[in-house]
Design a protein around this motif. Structure first.
Motif, PDB file in Angstrom:
ATOM      1  N   HIS A 284       8.171   2.602  -9.862  1.00  0.00           N
ATOM      2  CA  HIS A 284       7.915   3.979 -10.283  1.00  0.00           C
ATOM      3  C   HIS A 284       7.586   4.873  -9.086  1.00  0.00           C
ATOM      4  CE1 HIS A 284       8.251   3.300 -14.557  1.00  0.00           C
ATOM      5  NE2 HIS A 284       7.439   2.259 -14.462  1.00  0.00           N
ATOM      6  N   ALA A 285       6.900   4.320  -8.086  1.00  0.00           N
ATOM      7  CA  ALA A 285       6.579   5.117  -6.900  1.00  0.00           C
ATOM      8  C   ALA A 285       7.829   5.480  -6.123  1.00  0.00           C
ATOM      9  CB  ALA A 285       5.620   4.344  -5.998  1.00  0.00           C
ATOM     10  N   ARG A 286       8.850   4.639  -6.226  1.00  0.00           N
ATOM     11  CA  ARG A 286      10.095   4.877  -5.506  1.00  0.00           C
ATOM     12  C   ARG A 286      11.125   5.617  -6.351  1.00  0.00           C
ATOM     13  NH1 ARG A 286      11.730  -0.912  -2.779  1.00  0.00           N
ATOM     14  NH2 ARG A 286       9.861  -1.278  -1.525  1.00  0.00           N
ATOM     15  N   ALA A 287      10.725   6.165  -7.466  1.00  0.00           N
ATOM     16  CA  ALA A 287      11.673   6.739  -8.422  1.00  0.00           C
ATOM     17  C   ALA A 287      12.658   7.709  -7.778  1.00  0.00           C
ATOM     18  CB  ALA A 287      10.920   7.436  -9.550  1.00  0.00           C
ATOM     19  N   ASP A 288      12.207   8.491  -6.826  1.00  0.00           N
ATOM     20  CA  ASP A 288      13.076   9.492  -6.201  1.00  0.00           C
ATOM     21  C   ASP A 288      13.444   9.112  -4.772  1.00  0.00           C
ATOM     22  OD1 ASP A 288      12.937  11.112  -8.490  1.00  0.00           O
ATOM     23  OD2 ASP A 288      11.014  11.915  -7.818  1.00  0.00           O
ATOM     24  N   GLU A 289      13.249   7.805  -4.430  1.00  0.00           N
ATOM     25  CA  GLU A 289      13.491   7.387  -3.065  1.00  0.00           C
ATOM     26  C   GLU A 289      14.475   6.223  -3.029  1.00  0.00           C
ATOM     27  OE1 GLU A 289       9.786   6.402  -1.337  1.00  0.00           O
ATOM     28  OE2 GLU A 289       8.854   8.324  -1.758  1.00  0.00           O
ATOM     29  N   ASP A 290      14.752   5.796  -1.808  1.00  0.00           N
ATOM     30  CA  ASP A 290      15.580   4.620  -1.591  1.00  0.00           C
ATOM     31  C   ASP A 290      14.830   3.388  -2.095  1.00  0.00           C
ATOM     32  OD1 ASP A 290      17.204   2.619  -0.700  1.00  0.00           O
ATOM     33  OD2 ASP A 290      16.699   2.840   1.424  1.00  0.00           O
ATOM     34  N   SER A 291      15.412   2.666  -3.045  1.00  0.00           N
ATOM     35  CA  SER A 291      14.751   1.500  -3.629  1.00  0.00           C
ATOM     36  C   SER A 291      15.335   0.196  -3.115  1.00  0.00           C
ATOM     37  CB  SER A 291      14.863   1.544  -5.167  1.00  0.00           C
ATOM     38  OG  SER A 291      14.255   2.691  -5.689  1.00  0.00           O
ATOM     39  N   ALA A 292      16.006   0.244  -1.989  1.00  0.00           N
ATOM     40  CA  ALA A 292      16.685  -0.942  -1.481  1.00  0.00           C
ATOM     41  C   ALA A 292      15.751  -1.919  -0.789  1.00  0.00           C
ATOM     42  CB  ALA A 292      17.794  -0.525  -0.512  1.00  0.00           C
ATOM     43  N   ALA A 293      14.597  -1.466  -0.307  1.00  0.00           N
ATOM     44  CA  ALA A 293      13.699  -2.341   0.434  1.00  0.00           C
ATOM     45  C   ALA A 293      13.217  -3.485  -0.448  1.00  0.00           C
ATOM     46  CB  ALA A 293      12.508  -1.548   0.963  1.00  0.00           C
ATOM     47  N   VAL A 294      13.253  -4.688   0.093  1.00  0.00           N
ATOM     48  CA  VAL A 294      12.829  -5.883  -0.638  1.00  0.00           C
ATOM     49  C   VAL A 294      11.322  -6.042  -0.516  1.00  0.00           C
ATOM     50  CG1 VAL A 294      13.019  -8.390  -0.722  1.00  0.00           C
ATOM     51  CG2 VAL A 294      15.048  -7.003  -0.264  1.00  0.00           C
ATOM     52  N   LEU A 295      10.629  -6.222  -1.630  1.00  0.00           N
ATOM     53  CA  LEU A 295       9.184  -6.413  -1.593  1.00  0.00           C
ATOM     54  C   LEU A 295       8.862  -7.806  -1.068  1.00  0.00           C
ATOM     55  CD1 LEU A 295       7.895  -4.861  -4.950  1.00  0.00           C
ATOM     56  CD2 LEU A 295       8.039  -3.817  -2.685  1.00  0.00           C
ATOM     57  N   GLY A 296       7.843  -7.866  -0.212  1.00  0.00           N
ATOM     58  CA  GLY A 296       7.388  -9.135   0.328  1.00  0.00           C
ATOM     59  C   GLY A 296       5.907  -9.329   0.090  1.00  0.00           C
ATOM     60  N   GLU A 297       5.391 -10.468   0.524  1.00  0.00           N
ATOM     61  CA  GLU A 297       3.971 -10.774   0.347  1.00  0.00           C
ATOM     62  C   GLU A 297       3.500 -11.651   1.500  1.00  0.00           C
ATOM     63  OE1 GLU A 297       3.213 -13.175  -3.090  1.00  0.00           O
ATOM     64  OE2 GLU A 297       4.460 -14.829  -2.386  1.00  0.00           O
ATOM     65  N   GLY A 298       2.197 -11.856   1.571  1.00  0.00           N
ATOM     66  CA  GLY A 298       1.647 -12.749   2.575  1.00  0.00           C
ATOM     67  C   GLY A 298       0.343 -12.231   3.138  1.00  0.00           C
ATOM     68  N   ALA A 299      -0.157 -12.940   4.133  1.00  0.00           N
ATOM     69  CA  ALA A 299      -1.397 -12.557   4.806  1.00  0.00           C
ATOM     70  C   ALA A 299      -1.261 -12.879   6.287  1.00  0.00           C
ATOM     71  CB  ALA A 299      -2.588 -13.305   4.217  1.00  0.00           C
ATOM     72  N   ALA A 300      -1.701 -11.951   7.119  1.00  0.00           N
ATOM     73  CA  ALA A 300      -1.735 -12.176   8.566  1.00  0.00           C
ATOM     74  C   ALA A 300      -3.144 -11.867   9.044  1.00  0.00           C
ATOM     75  CB  ALA A 300      -0.724 -11.284   9.281  1.00  0.00           C
ATOM     76  N   VAL A 301      -3.738 -12.790   9.780  1.00  0.00           N
ATOM     77  CA  VAL A 301      -5.115 -12.613  10.252  1.00  0.00           C
ATOM     78  C   VAL A 301      -5.221 -13.065  11.702  1.00  0.00           C
ATOM     79  CG1 VAL A 301      -6.225 -12.810   7.986  1.00  0.00           C
ATOM     80  CG2 VAL A 301      -5.738 -14.874   9.297  1.00  0.00           C
ATOM     81  N   TRP A 302      -6.215 -12.513  12.400  1.00  0.00           N
ATOM     82  CA  TRP A 302      -6.431 -12.902  13.783  1.00  0.00           C
ATOM     83  C   TRP A 302      -7.924 -12.874  14.085  1.00  0.00           C
ATOM     84  CZ3 TRP A 302      -3.731  -8.617  12.124  1.00  0.00           C
ATOM     85  CH2 TRP A 302      -4.357  -7.383  12.294  1.00  0.00           C
TER      86      TRP A 302
END
Length: 372
Positions: free
Chosen positions: A212-230
């Motif tokens: 819904h946030a991308r309703a008027d935008e390019d929706s091609a980006a693939v959603l990812g997940e994860g965690a990065a810590v240092w």
């Protein structure tokens, strides 16, 4: 410049990532330049989402990785954070009972970035209160998952961290904001060592919110997940415990823009201030890790870099190409990508790397790292 008490320069001395490239930082490093596509097809029987593919952490099953004790009600975001911090604290050694990194005790602080915590947990708990026979017929064990600081709090409990515990939320800029907060904790003398990073989960709730946030935008980006810590600690402390500083944080700059068009100008100005303040010229940059944001934000970011760097064209690193759009964890993965390439000697000792970000809510930022 960023200064710590007593001139103890803060350095990043250890890092890890739980990502779609694997459960450990070594997997992330090995696959970062592989050219592997971010997305994988989603099983429609398992996922009721508006996307056909996503970039998920492989073989991530909380109870198999962390055990059955204390994980019955743990959500995916918390599980990712707890797992990543465990890997960092044990130096990615295989045994979960492996000795903790020396010098990282219970007084260690934690600055963890997130978006809303777990959108899935919030929506599930709210739904249960609405469809149950009575509003209070809900599972009380799942209530902690609905608060934004659940992942940070549970991580501290699991790993016995009693230092300052902070949750940072700032969209795609979250990782850089968490880094700034960690540096402030050190500068104020509140914590010597600070675990810092960000986490994002993939879920049906997040997928629909993003749709819904991308309703008027390019929706091609693939959603990812994860965690990065240092681990951020004084250089002297790292050397005392046999750790080589991987990178030092030369500085950070932030700004706020009303829209993507203004973001180009605001980010370019932030990059200019950062380079001027640190005495680094565009031609001295050895790498630029941009956010790879989709739509107008990504276009503004690339234009801002062109404006700020002039004719300089340092090699570009875009973690989103391999891990997908990780939203709140995006900047943390950008920093992880710089550290990973430094370990592979693709960024040499003494070289500098610029990390930039643009969020749809208007926050823009830049960080400058020098490889040790």
């Amino acid at each position: 410049m960023v200064n710590a008490p007593g001139g103890a320069a803060p350095v990043i001395s250890a890092w890890t990532a739980v990502s779609p490239l694997g459960l450990r930082g070594a997997d992330f490093t090995a696959a970062l330049r592989s050219g592997r596509a971010a997305g994988r097809p989603l099983d429609p029987e398992e996922w009721s989402v508006p996307f056909r593919e996503a970039s998920l952490v492989p073989d991530f099953h909380i109870r198999q990785i962390l055990g059955r004790k204390g994980t019955r009600s743990m959500d995916r975001a918390t599980g990712l954070a707890v797992t990543a911090i465990r890997h960092l604290l044990t130096g990615e050694r295989e045994h979960e009972e492996a000795e903790r990194l020396p010098g990282v005790g219970e007084e260690t602080g934690l600055a963890l970035g997130t978006s809303t915590g777990s959108a899935q947990s919030i929506m599930d708990f709210t739904r249960d209160s609405l469809v149950g026979k009575k509003p209070f017929y809900v599972d009380p064990a799942r209530f902690p998952n609905t608060v934004m600081n659940c992942a940070a709090g549970q991580s501290a409990i699991w790993h016995g961290l009693r230092g300052p515990n902070t949750t940072i939320a700032g969209g795609r800029a979250t990782g850089l904001l968490a880094l700034r907060y960690a540096l402030r904790l050190q500068r104020a003398g509140r914590a010597q060592a600070v675990l810092c990073g960000a986490v994002e989960e993939f879920s049906s709730a997040r997928a629909w919110l993003e749709w819904h946030a991308r309703a008027d935008e390019d929706s091609a980006a693939v959603l990812g997940e994860g965690a990065a810590v240092w681990l951020l600690e004084p250089d002297a402390s790292a050397r005392e415990h046999g750790r080589k500083g991987l990178a030092e944080v030369l500085g950070l700059e932030f700004g706020c823009a009303a829209d993507a068009k203004q973001a180009r100008t605001v980010l370019a100005e932030a990059i200019g201030r950062l380079l001027d303040r640190t005495g680094v010229t565009p031609g001295e940059l050895s790498a630029v890790a941009d956010s790879g944001a989709p739509g107008a934000e990504g276009e503004a970011e690339r234009a801002a870099l062109a404006d700020a760097l002039g004719g300089a064209e340092p090699p570009r690193i875009t973690a989103a190409d391999t891990v997908g759009d990780t939203c709140a964890a995006a900047a943390a993965f950008q920093i992880a990508a710089v550290l990973a390439l430094a370990e592979r000697k693709e960024i040499a000792s003494g070289d500098t790397a610029l990390v930039t970000t643009v969020d749809r809510d208007g926050v823009v930022g830049a960080a400058l790292l020098r490889i040790r």
